[in-house]
Design a protein around this motif. Sequence first.
Motif, PDB file in Angstrom:
ATOM      1  N   ASP A 139       1.015  -1.331   0.122  1.00 39.45           N
ATOM      2  CA  ASP A 139      -0.159  -0.058  -0.049  1.00 39.45           C
ATOM      3  C   ASP A 139       0.651   1.173   0.078  1.00 39.45           C
ATOM      4  OD1 ASP A 139       0.784  -0.368   2.640  1.00 39.45           O
ATOM      5  OD2 ASP A 139      -0.950  -0.066   3.605  1.00 39.45           O
ATOM      6  N   LYS A 140       2.179   1.125  -0.037  1.00 44.26           N
ATOM      7  CA  LYS A 140       3.040   2.212  -0.168  1.00 44.26           C
ATOM      8  C   LYS A 140       4.246   2.031  -1.244  1.00 44.26           C
ATOM      9  CE  LYS A 140       2.607   4.060   4.489  1.00 44.26           C
ATOM     10  NZ  LYS A 140       1.812   2.737   5.260  1.00 44.26           N
ATOM     11  N   GLY A 141       4.647   3.128  -2.053  1.00 44.21           N
ATOM     12  CA  GLY A 141       5.804   2.792  -2.669  1.00 44.21           C
ATOM     13  C   GLY A 141       5.336   2.446  -3.727  1.00 44.21           C
ATOM     14  N   GLY A 142       5.964   2.845  -4.964  1.00 41.35           N
ATOM     15  CA  GLY A 142       5.638   2.381  -6.510  1.00 41.35           C
ATOM     16  C   GLY A 142       4.378   2.994  -6.931  1.00 41.35           C
ATOM     17  N   GLY A 143       4.193   2.877  -8.302  1.00 43.98           N
ATOM     18  CA  GLY A 143       3.206   3.707  -9.120  1.00 43.98           C
ATOM     19  C   GLY A 143       1.959   2.809  -8.892  1.00 43.98           C
ATOM     20  N   VAL A 144       1.973   1.832  -8.845  1.00 42.48           N
ATOM     21  CA  VAL A 144       0.614   1.010  -8.659  1.00 42.48           C
ATOM     22  C   VAL A 144      -0.150   1.297  -7.392  1.00 42.48           C
ATOM     23  CG1 VAL A 144      -0.618  -1.551  -8.430  1.00 42.48           C
ATOM     24  CG2 VAL A 144       1.789  -1.184  -9.803  1.00 42.48           C
ATOM     25  N   ALA A 145       0.494   1.489  -5.993  1.00 35.73           N
ATOM     26  CA  ALA A 145      -0.007   1.673  -5.019  1.00 35.73           C
ATOM     27  C   ALA A 145      -0.619   3.241  -5.073  1.00 35.73           C
ATOM     28  CB  ALA A 145       0.665   1.463  -3.612  1.00 35.73           C
ATOM     29  N   GLU A 146       0.173   4.027  -5.864  1.00 39.38           N
ATOM     30  CA  GLU A 146      -0.241   5.562  -5.820  1.00 39.38           C
ATOM     31  C   GLU A 146      -1.635   5.607  -6.663  1.00 39.38           C
ATOM     32  OE1 GLU A 146       3.152   7.891  -7.117  1.00 39.38           O
ATOM     33  OE2 GLU A 146       4.212   7.041  -5.209  1.00 39.38           O
ATOM     34  N   ILE A 147      -1.512   4.993  -7.541  1.00 37.24           N
ATOM     35  CA  ILE A 147      -2.792   5.082  -8.497  1.00 37.24           C
ATOM     36  C   ILE A 147      -3.781   4.584  -8.087  1.00 37.24           C
ATOM     37  CG2 ILE A 147      -2.776   3.354 -10.150  1.00 37.24           C
ATOM     38  CD1 ILE A 147      -2.734   6.844 -11.129  1.00 37.24           C
ATOM     39  N   LEU A 148      -3.957   3.480  -7.190  1.00 39.02           N
ATOM     40  CA  LEU A 148      -4.937   2.743  -6.746  1.00 39.02           C
ATOM     41  C   LEU A 148      -5.642   3.624  -5.635  1.00 39.02           C
ATOM     42  CD1 LEU A 148      -3.920  -0.995  -6.417  1.00 39.02           C
ATOM     43  CD2 LEU A 148      -5.783  -0.142  -7.712  1.00 39.02           C
ATOM     44  N   ILE A 149      -5.064   4.136  -4.761  1.00 43.00           N
ATOM     45  CA  ILE A 149      -5.318   5.084  -3.839  1.00 43.00           C
ATOM     46  C   ILE A 149      -6.629   5.987  -4.343  1.00 43.00           C
ATOM     47  CG2 ILE A 149      -5.112   6.811  -2.160  1.00 43.00           C
ATOM     48  CD1 ILE A 149      -2.110   5.568  -1.831  1.00 43.00           C
ATOM     49  N   ARG A 150      -6.040   6.729  -5.615  1.00 39.24           N
ATOM     50  CA  ARG A 150      -6.966   7.705  -6.152  1.00 39.24           C
ATOM     51  C   ARG A 150      -8.191   6.938  -7.028  1.00 39.24           C
ATOM     52  NH1 ARG A 150      -5.652  12.343  -3.743  1.00 39.24           N
ATOM     53  NH2 ARG A 150      -6.467  13.557  -5.399  1.00 39.24           N
ATOM     54  N   LEU A 151      -7.875   5.983  -7.656  1.00 35.36           N
ATOM     55  CA  LEU A 151      -8.738   5.334  -8.582  1.00 35.36           C
ATOM     56  C   LEU A 151      -9.873   4.675  -7.724  1.00 35.36           C
ATOM     57  CD1 LEU A 151      -7.088   3.164 -11.218  1.00 35.36           C
ATOM     58  CD2 LEU A 151      -8.728   4.823 -11.755  1.00 35.36           C
ATOM     59  N   ILE A 152      -9.553   4.161  -6.488  1.00 34.89           N
ATOM     60  CA  ILE A 152     -10.680   3.874  -5.519  1.00 34.89           C
ATOM     61  C   ILE A 152     -11.532   5.053  -5.295  1.00 34.89           C
ATOM     62  CG2 ILE A 152     -11.063   2.964  -3.215  1.00 34.89           C
ATOM     63  CD1 ILE A 152      -9.775   0.841  -5.063  1.00 34.89           C
ATOM     64  N   LEU A 153     -10.854   6.150  -4.684  1.00 38.26           N
ATOM     65  CA  LEU A 153     -11.728   7.561  -4.418  1.00 38.26           C
ATOM     66  C   LEU A 153     -12.780   7.859  -5.546  1.00 38.26           C
ATOM     67  CD1 LEU A 153      -9.016   9.407  -2.488  1.00 38.26           C
ATOM     68  CD2 LEU A 153     -11.011   8.339  -1.614  1.00 38.26           C
ATOM     69  N   LEU A 154     -12.177   7.865  -6.703  1.00 39.43           N
ATOM     70  CA  LEU A 154     -12.713   8.172  -7.731  1.00 39.43           C
ATOM     71  C   LEU A 154     -14.113   7.495  -8.086  1.00 39.43           C
ATOM     72  CD1 LEU A 154      -9.955   9.744 -10.288  1.00 39.43           C
ATOM     73  CD2 LEU A 154     -11.621  11.029  -9.036  1.00 39.43           C
ATOM     74  N   MET A 155     -13.836   5.983  -8.131  1.00 39.24           N
ATOM     75  CA  MET A 155     -14.912   5.237  -8.350  1.00 39.24           C
ATOM     76  C   MET A 155     -15.798   5.458  -7.267  1.00 39.24           C
ATOM     77  SD  MET A 155     -13.296   1.647  -9.599  1.00 39.24           S
ATOM     78  CE  MET A 155     -12.595   1.083 -11.212  1.00 39.24           C
ATOM     79  N   ASN A 156     -15.506   5.620  -5.940  1.00 40.89           N
ATOM     80  CA  ASN A 156     -16.460   5.571  -5.031  1.00 40.89           C
ATOM     81  C   ASN A 156     -17.265   6.897  -5.473  1.00 40.89           C
ATOM     82  OD1 ASN A 156     -15.906   3.456  -3.722  1.00 40.89           O
ATOM     83  ND2 ASN A 156     -14.358   4.354  -2.496  1.00 40.89           N
ATOM     84  N   SER A 157     -16.370   8.123  -5.892  1.00 43.27           N
ATOM     85  CA  SER A 157     -17.224   9.425  -6.088  1.00 43.27           C
ATOM     86  C   SER A 157     -18.251   9.128  -7.379  1.00 43.27           C
ATOM     87  CB  SER A 157     -16.245  10.574  -6.378  1.00 43.27           C
ATOM     88  OG  SER A 157     -15.740  10.449  -7.554  1.00 43.27           O
ATOM     89  N   PRO A 201      -0.640  14.821  -4.369  1.00 38.95           N
ATOM     90  CA  PRO A 201       0.453  15.608  -3.738  1.00 38.95           C
ATOM     91  C   PRO A 201       1.708  15.712  -4.469  1.00 38.95           C
ATOM     92  CG  PRO A 201      -0.871  14.428  -1.883  1.00 38.95           C
ATOM     93  CD  PRO A 201      -1.458  13.898  -3.147  1.00 38.95           C
ATOM     94  N   LYS A 202       1.913  14.730  -5.044  1.00 37.01           N
ATOM     95  CA  LYS A 202       3.072  14.527  -5.987  1.00 37.01           C
ATOM     96  C   LYS A 202       2.919  15.387  -7.229  1.00 37.01           C
ATOM     97  CE  LYS A 202       5.152  10.288  -6.256  1.00 37.01           C
ATOM     98  NZ  LYS A 202       5.548   8.973  -7.112  1.00 37.01           N
ATOM     99  N   ASN A 203       1.813  15.864  -7.708  1.00 41.21           N
ATOM    100  CA  ASN A 203       1.668  16.620  -8.734  1.00 41.21           C
ATOM    101  C   ASN A 203       0.891  17.751  -8.792  1.00 41.21           C
ATOM    102  OD1 ASN A 203       2.734  14.556 -10.626  1.00 41.21           O
ATOM    103  ND2 ASN A 203       0.707  13.442 -10.119  1.00 41.21           N
ATOM    104  N   ILE A 204       0.494  18.368  -7.582  1.00 41.11           N
ATOM    105  CA  ILE A 204      -0.079  19.636  -7.344  1.00 41.11           C
ATOM    106  C   ILE A 204       0.750  20.800  -7.570  1.00 41.11           C
ATOM    107  CG2 ILE A 204      -2.035  18.702  -5.960  1.00 41.11           C
ATOM    108  CD1 ILE A 204      -0.590  19.774  -3.816  1.00 41.11           C
ATOM    109  N   PRO A 205       0.356  21.926  -7.940  1.00 37.94           N
ATOM    110  CA  PRO A 205       1.233  23.063  -8.257  1.00 37.94           C
ATOM    111  C   PRO A 205       1.858  23.230  -6.657  1.00 37.94           C
ATOM    112  CG  PRO A 205      -0.951  23.611  -9.079  1.00 37.94           C
ATOM    113  CD  PRO A 205      -1.196  22.145  -8.440  1.00 37.94           C
ATOM    114  N   LEU A 206       2.967  23.990  -6.883  1.00 41.29           N
ATOM    115  CA  LEU A 206       3.864  24.213  -5.335  1.00 41.29           C
ATOM    116  C   LEU A 206       4.156  25.670  -5.271  1.00 41.29           C
ATOM    117  CD1 LEU A 206       5.965  20.826  -4.802  1.00 41.29           C
ATOM    118  CD2 LEU A 206       3.877  21.532  -3.683  1.00 41.29           C
ATOM    119  N   ASP A 207       4.113  26.177  -4.256  1.00 41.75           N
ATOM    120  CA  ASP A 207       5.141  27.575  -4.084  1.00 41.75           C
ATOM    121  C   ASP A 207       6.337  27.234  -4.295  1.00 41.75           C
ATOM    122  OD1 ASP A 207       2.752  28.492  -3.463  1.00 41.75           O
ATOM    123  OD2 ASP A 207       2.828  28.654  -1.296  1.00 41.75           O
ATOM    124  N   GLN A 208       6.829  28.405  -4.837  1.00 33.08           N
ATOM    125  CA  GLN A 208       8.442  28.587  -5.111  1.00 33.08           C
ATOM    126  C   GLN A 208       9.175  28.338  -3.769  1.00 33.08           C
ATOM    127  OE1 GLN A 208       9.884  27.833  -7.991  1.00 33.08           O
ATOM    128  NE2 GLN A 208      11.869  28.267  -7.429  1.00 33.08           N
TER     129      GLN A 208
END
Lengths: 402, 205
Positions: free
Chosen positions: A38-56, A195-202
């Motif tokens: 559930d941590k580390g690697g692309g699979v876990a990262e995308i699954l967290i969000r896909l689950i949320l989006l499916m639920n939404s 959080p890995k892709n959102i805009p950030l302050d300089q």
Amino acid sequence: MIELIKYEDLIGKEEIEELKIIAQKIKDKKVLHVNSTDKGGGVAEILIRLILLMNSLDIKADWKVIKGNYEFFKFTKKLHNLLHLNINEDIESDEVRIYLKTIYENINEINTEDYDIVFIHDPQAIGLIVKKQKKQKWIWRCHIDTSTPNLKAWNLIELFINSYDAVVFHMPEFIYKGIKIPTYVIPPSIDPLHPKNIPLDQEFIIKTLNKFLIDHEKPILLQVSRFDRLKDPIGVYNAYKLIKNKYDCQLVLLGSFASDDPEGEEVYKEIINQVGDDKNVFILNLPPDSHLEVNAFQRAATIVFQKSIKEGFGLVVSEAMFKQKPVIGGNTGGIRKQIIDGVNGYLVDTYQGAAFRARQLLADKSLREKMGQNAFNFVKHNFLITRHLKDYLTLIYELVNS
Amino acid sequence: MSITFEFKTELWTPTYTQISANTINDFKIAIKSIPLNSLLYHFYINIFNYNLISSIYTNSFADWFYRNGYYSLAEEVAFIDPTEYLDLENLRQDLINILSKYNDDKIMQNAFYFLTIKRNIFFTNLKANTLEEFVNGIKNSSINSIFYHLVMSKLDNKKLINDYSEWLSIQGHFQKAELINKINLDIYVLNLIQVKQLILEILTG
């Protein structure tokens, strides 16, 4: 629906509406995803969000992680490597025994019965197929390149694969022969709101660099990846040494140890030994949830490398491209689907090639900016999570109606 | 005459046919047996997905020839405009005719993998009884929906006129109908976001 609306600025209202239409067709279906970490690697990262989006979208989707001890994950990592590369190595009976024993333990732990659709990600949990019930649809989602596997490894997983209802690969080039079930092709994706892709302050970016004693005014060459030989961190270091002759720059190799990857620590030590006391090289092992820091490094980078020798898809390429960075990637696997050589980045086969392209980019700011803009547009239209979600929903619709 | 226009959309999930080609001669054999939806996929996928800059040529066959150094063949195949065909078997035959001039067993650097698709067509929640409602429908249509009504409706119904133009003609908007049908001729070299914008300009102009 709150989650989906946040994507509207990027993909448009009409795409959101289309997602709702297809979700409506399958809203009474329950979906389960199973993987090994559930941590580390692309699979876990995308699954967290896909689950949320499916639920939404009112689709009940859950995610479960199989458990295993060190021996189990040591074997599944070996299996992963053998499927990835045709290394001449045997699979021992004892390893298969440990694998089956762990799967047996997980059968009792993981409830799959309550779901209509079960996605099993990668080889670690593939054996759970023994739990499949007639009314269910099981999909094996393969995230790795199995085009030239060690045959002993392939024969082992093939026994399980053909019991599934469908299999999904990132690209057809990854598919080895012998699959007798429908074989779908769905590329992976990144989430622009992660959080890995959102805009950030300089200010945050500079603060992050300062924390690791990195000079924000000097060019930064970056590779973000697990500490894995297939990602060729030593090759990147060798390229940096060539670039260093012409440009005063810094190299950051950023990664983290994943719980299902016992090799990570070993490779990390290897790199540290190679680099020695070069003050412009930073080998950073960050906790797996250091998303904002990774984001900051990608935004701060002048050039991003992903010089893999073999790669599943290499989503980290799209992450950097989404931040308008030109990426120099290994000419392999999914990197070839993301980088159009000379248009939105460069594809290379050697560390000398990587060094040459980096010099071209370091010398020409307008080239970096043009490639960066092309890179952003390409990812926006091809590799965002909303496209991935639509593909999964369509796949589920097809399977339940087949 | 008032007929309700019901906006639909079309979604694809590609599957691998288990057929690949490593040489021109492999490709020639494969092209004779692949499903028609495989032709559809490879000729249209770059338009369907709005891949801004993913390939040198619009169709993936031409792109593969180009990337492997068969420049003349790439140009000939790229020139086949799928929107001019109402029967994909005719398109297949024209492709076979072009390929018949080539004979080569040289192994390419990268193989070609033939994918095919199952088409999934859905009604959207958009309907139009008036021109105003129709404009609103187009504004809120995804590019997949635009693709369905402009391209697939012609193929499915074996008609020379697309859905939009047909409905506009019935409503008496003949000039707008004709202009949109002309855009349709150029869809192969535009992208669907550009096409959508052009349609809206015609409808509101």
